[in-house]
Design a protein around this motif. Structure first.
Motif, PDB file in Angstrom:
ATOM      1  N   PRO A   1      31.572   7.640  41.006  1.00  0.00           N
ATOM      2  CA  PRO A   1      32.653   6.800  40.494  1.00  0.00           C
ATOM      3  C   PRO A   1      32.161   5.882  39.383  1.00  0.00           C
ATOM      4  O   PRO A   1      31.065   5.318  39.478  1.00  0.00           O
ATOM      5  N   PRO A   2      32.928   5.726  38.301  1.00  0.00           N
ATOM      6  CA  PRO A   2      32.534   4.820  37.223  1.00  0.00           C
ATOM      7  C   PRO A   2      32.381   3.382  37.724  1.00  0.00           C
ATOM      8  O   PRO A   2      33.080   2.942  38.638  1.00  0.00           O
ATOM      9  N   THR A   3      31.452   2.666  37.099  1.00  0.00           N
ATOM     10  CA  THR A   3      31.220   1.263  37.437  1.00  0.00           C
ATOM     11  C   THR A   3      31.196   0.442  36.156  1.00  0.00           C
ATOM     12  O   THR A   3      30.956   0.960  35.067  1.00  0.00           O
ATOM     13  N   GLY A   4      31.445  -0.864  36.288  1.00  0.00           N
ATOM     14  CA  GLY A   4      31.492  -1.718  35.110  1.00  0.00           C
ATOM     15  C   GLY A   4      30.982  -3.106  35.387  1.00  0.00           C
ATOM     16  O   GLY A   4      30.602  -3.448  36.511  1.00  0.00           O
ATOM     17  N   GLY A   5      30.969  -3.927  34.346  1.00  0.00           N
ATOM     18  CA  GLY A   5      30.529  -5.303  34.495  1.00  0.00           C
ATOM     19  C   GLY A   5      30.697  -6.084  33.205  1.00  0.00           C
ATOM     20  O   GLY A   5      31.035  -5.530  32.162  1.00  0.00           O
ATOM     21  N   ARG A   6      30.440  -7.383  33.299  1.00  0.00           N
ATOM     22  CA  ARG A   6      30.529  -8.267  32.145  1.00  0.00           C
ATOM     23  C   ARG A   6      29.156  -8.435  31.501  1.00  0.00           C
ATOM     24  O   ARG A   6      28.126  -8.360  32.175  1.00  0.00           O
ATOM     25  N   LEU A   7      29.164  -8.699  30.197  1.00  0.00           N
ATOM     26  CA  LEU A   7      27.924  -8.763  29.426  1.00  0.00           C
ATOM     27  C   LEU A   7      27.882 -10.071  28.630  1.00  0.00           C
ATOM     28  O   LEU A   7      28.499 -10.174  27.569  1.00  0.00           O
ATOM     29  N   PRO A   8      27.163 -11.100  29.102  1.00  0.00           N
ATOM     30  CA  PRO A   8      27.025 -12.319  28.311  1.00  0.00           C
ATOM     31  C   PRO A   8      26.157 -12.049  27.084  1.00  0.00           C
ATOM     32  O   PRO A   8      25.079 -11.454  27.193  1.00  0.00           O
ATOM     33  N   MET A   9      26.617 -12.453  25.913  1.00  0.00           N
ATOM     34  CA  MET A   9      25.982 -12.043  24.660  1.00  0.00           C
ATOM     35  C   MET A   9      25.531 -13.214  23.802  1.00  0.00           C
ATOM     36  O   MET A   9      25.958 -14.353  24.002  1.00  0.00           O
ATOM     37  N   GLY A  10      24.689 -12.888  22.835  1.00  0.00           N
ATOM     38  CA  GLY A  10      24.366 -13.820  21.764  1.00  0.00           C
ATOM     39  C   GLY A  10      23.628 -15.066  22.197  1.00  0.00           C
ATOM     40  O   GLY A  10      23.773 -16.117  21.583  1.00  0.00           O
ATOM     41  N   LEU A  11      22.815 -14.979  23.279  1.00  0.00           N
ATOM     42  CA  LEU A  11      22.090 -16.137  23.815  1.00  0.00           C
ATOM     43  C   LEU A  11      23.062 -17.236  24.231  1.00  0.00           C
ATOM     44  O   LEU A  11      22.827 -18.425  23.993  1.00  0.00           O
ATOM     45  N   ALA A  12      24.140 -16.811  24.891  1.00  0.00           N
ATOM     46  CA  ALA A  12      25.209 -17.742  25.240  1.00  0.00           C
ATOM     47  C   ALA A  12      24.895 -18.592  26.461  1.00  0.00           C
ATOM     48  O   ALA A  12      25.652 -19.508  26.768  1.00  0.00           O
TER      49      ALA A  12
ATOM     50  N   ASP B   1      19.159 -10.842  30.626  1.00  0.00           N
ATOM     51  CA  ASP B   1      20.596 -11.082  30.737  1.00  0.00           C
ATOM     52  C   ASP B   1      20.909 -12.455  31.323  1.00  0.00           C
ATOM     53  O   ASP B   1      22.008 -12.983  31.118  1.00  0.00           O
ATOM     54  N   ALA B   2      19.980 -13.040  32.059  1.00  0.00           N
ATOM     55  CA  ALA B   2      20.200 -14.377  32.612  1.00  0.00           C
ATOM     56  C   ALA B   2      20.346 -15.423  31.522  1.00  0.00           C
ATOM     57  O   ALA B   2      20.857 -16.517  31.773  1.00  0.00           O
ATOM     58  N   THR B   3      19.918 -15.107  30.294  1.00  0.00           N
ATOM     59  CA  THR B   3      20.096 -16.011  29.153  1.00  0.00           C
ATOM     60  C   THR B   3      21.208 -15.546  28.229  1.00  0.00           C
ATOM     61  O   THR B   3      21.439 -16.154  27.188  1.00  0.00           O
ATOM     62  N   GLY B   4      21.881 -14.440  28.567  1.00  0.00           N
ATOM     63  CA  GLY B   4      22.882 -13.870  27.666  1.00  0.00           C
ATOM     64  C   GLY B   4      22.250 -13.281  26.428  1.00  0.00           C
ATOM     65  O   GLY B   4      22.775 -13.414  25.325  1.00  0.00           O
ATOM     66  N   SER B   5      21.124 -12.579  26.595  1.00  0.00           N
ATOM     67  CA  SER B   5      20.358 -12.110  25.435  1.00  0.00           C
ATOM     68  C   SER B   5      20.873 -10.800  24.853  1.00  0.00           C
ATOM     69  O   SER B   5      20.252 -10.234  23.953  1.00  0.00           O
ATOM     70  N   ILE B   6      21.994 -10.282  25.326  1.00  0.00           N
ATOM     71  CA  ILE B   6      22.535  -9.011  24.839  1.00  0.00           C
ATOM     72  C   ILE B   6      22.985  -9.150  23.383  1.00  0.00           C
ATOM     73  O   ILE B   6      23.576 -10.155  22.986  1.00  0.00           O
TER      74      ILE B   6
END
Length: 418
Positions: free
Chosen positions: A271-282, A296-301
């Motif tokens: 089954p497909p899975t998803g999630g949120r992606l904090p970006m831009g060192l947010a 990802d804990a720093t929003g480094s995406i």
């Protein structure tokens, strides 16, 4: 237990940090709530930046056995362009696809071989504080339910995008900055070994409204493809006041590309899975008296393309360098260099990314940007280098052109929106 360093989370950032610390001779304990191998929602694509980080860790031979791809096949507004990875003095001109199921176990075990201790199936359920510092953590076994105290001089938080421990330490996401949302699944396909990853740049909602995001197909070379859609959250995932359902968006994308990729759209491997992606060192602050946050804990995406693996490896490596300096006599003052290191490496680039995301949040700007760019392979080649953060150090003209383009997009958005 006692350790010089405790790392919370054995994903890309945590395992990278642990590897570099252990390789430098430091005592490091990694606490991971899952047991490897385990699945992780991701596109499974390694860009040249990520490949370089893995090679630096001594894993080139392992990665080179995986499916190699030579570039990006971009689709949009009735046009198709095949764009090879550019030559670069630091990064290779190839990428690989590796499932996170395999990749994260590989890197975590590599850190163990370097000397790190890995506690799998243990969740950090609390922090031990003494005199305003984090003296250790409480690690609870998911198998037995018992809790153990693990003391350390320094702590590195790499527990992912939701980062419960980061929040406990006071880290918060800047809500005004963009974040992403993605969903993906695996399907069997006879085209599983294609030499291109594929990106569709004209994703539309139910009413045909262009959305700021893209659909992807990443061949895995093992009989499967990774297929998904990602959105940039510029307006709470709402178009004309209506929330966008990513599951329906994935279904529409599947039916758009399914026949060409010869897949049974109604029969995913899982089954497909998803999630949120904090970006831009947010997310910040990224440092404290004796702790650092990475990955990802720093929003480094990367806000340009949703890539997170490379930046997790890179920030984990930076964190390891600062912690090592602290252990080798620099003390807590060495940790204060971490924020500046991250800012120097990614700050200006991510500010451009955030401006880009805000600009393309308006459909007319997105249509002008992507529709116009798809008319020229040369232009899209530059766009690819910018979006993958593969600008050559000496290519000041290209970098300046990228800045000028983003400024023009922002002005265009301002004119369109009044």
């Amino acid at each position: 237990m006692k350790s010089e360093v405790v790392v919370i989370g054995a994903g890309p950032a945590g395992s990278s940090c642990a590897y570099w610390l252990a390789s430098a001779g430091h005592e490091v304990t990694v606490i991971e709530k899952k047991v490897f191998p385990r699945d992780k929602t991701c596109g499974d694509g390694l860009t040249p930046r990520a490949v370089a980080q893995l090679a630096d860790m001594g894993l080139a031979g392992d990665i080179e056995t995986r499916h190699l791809y030579t570039g990006l096949r971009a689709w949009g507004f009735g046009r198709v362009l095949e764009l090879e990875w550019p030559e670069h003095p630091r990064y290779p001109s190839v990428g690989y696809t590796v499932t996170r199921h395999d990749l994260d176990a590989l890197v975590a075990n590599h850190a163990v071989k370097a000397g790190a201790t890995l506690l799998q199936g243990n969740e950090v359920t609390g922090l031990i504080r003494e005199d305003g510092r984090v003296a250790g953590v409480l690690a609870t076994s998911k198998n037995t339910g018992t809790t153990e105290e693990v003391f350390a001089r320094y702590l590195v938080v790499t527990d992912g995008a939701n980062s419960r421990i980061g929040r406990e330490l006071g880290a918060r996401r800047v809500k005004e900055w963009p974040q992403g949302m993605a969903i993906r699944g695996y399907w069997e396909s006879p085209r599983h070994d294609e030499p291109w990853i594929e990106s569709h740049l004209d994703i539309a909602g139910d009413g045909g409204e262009l959305l700021p995001g893209y659909g992807w197909i990443f061949p895995l070379g093992d009989g499967r493809i990774n297929l998904g859609v990602g959105l940039l959250d510029t307006n709470r995932h709402a178009i004309n006041g209506k929330a966008v359902n990513t599951t329906k968006l994935l279904d529409a994308f599947l039916r758009k590309v399914g026949a060409r990729w010869q897949i049974d759209v109604d029969a995913p491997c899982t089954p497909p899975t998803g999630g949120r992606l904090p970006m831009g060192l947010a997310v910040g602050p990224r440092s404290g008296p004796n702790y650092l946050l990475a990955g990802d804990a720093t929003g480094s995406i990367n806000p340009f393309n949703g890539e997170g693996i490379s930046y997790a490896y890179e920030t984990g490596r930076m964190a390891a360098g600062c912690i090592a300096s602290a252990l080798e006599g620099g003390g807590s003052a060495a940790l204060s260099r971490y924020d500046q290191m991250v800012e120097n490496e990614f700050g200006s680039y991510y500010r451009l990314g955030r401006a880009f995301v805000r600009a393309i949040g308006h459909p007319a700007v997105l249509r002008a940007c992507v529709g116009g760019g798809m008319r020229s392979k040369a232009i899209m080649g530059v766009v690819m280098r910018v979006m993958a953060n593969l600008l050559r150090p000496e290519s000041h003209g290209v970098a300046e052109s990228a800045v000028a383009t983003l400024e023009a997009l922002t002005r265009m958005k301002d004119r369109i929106t009044g």
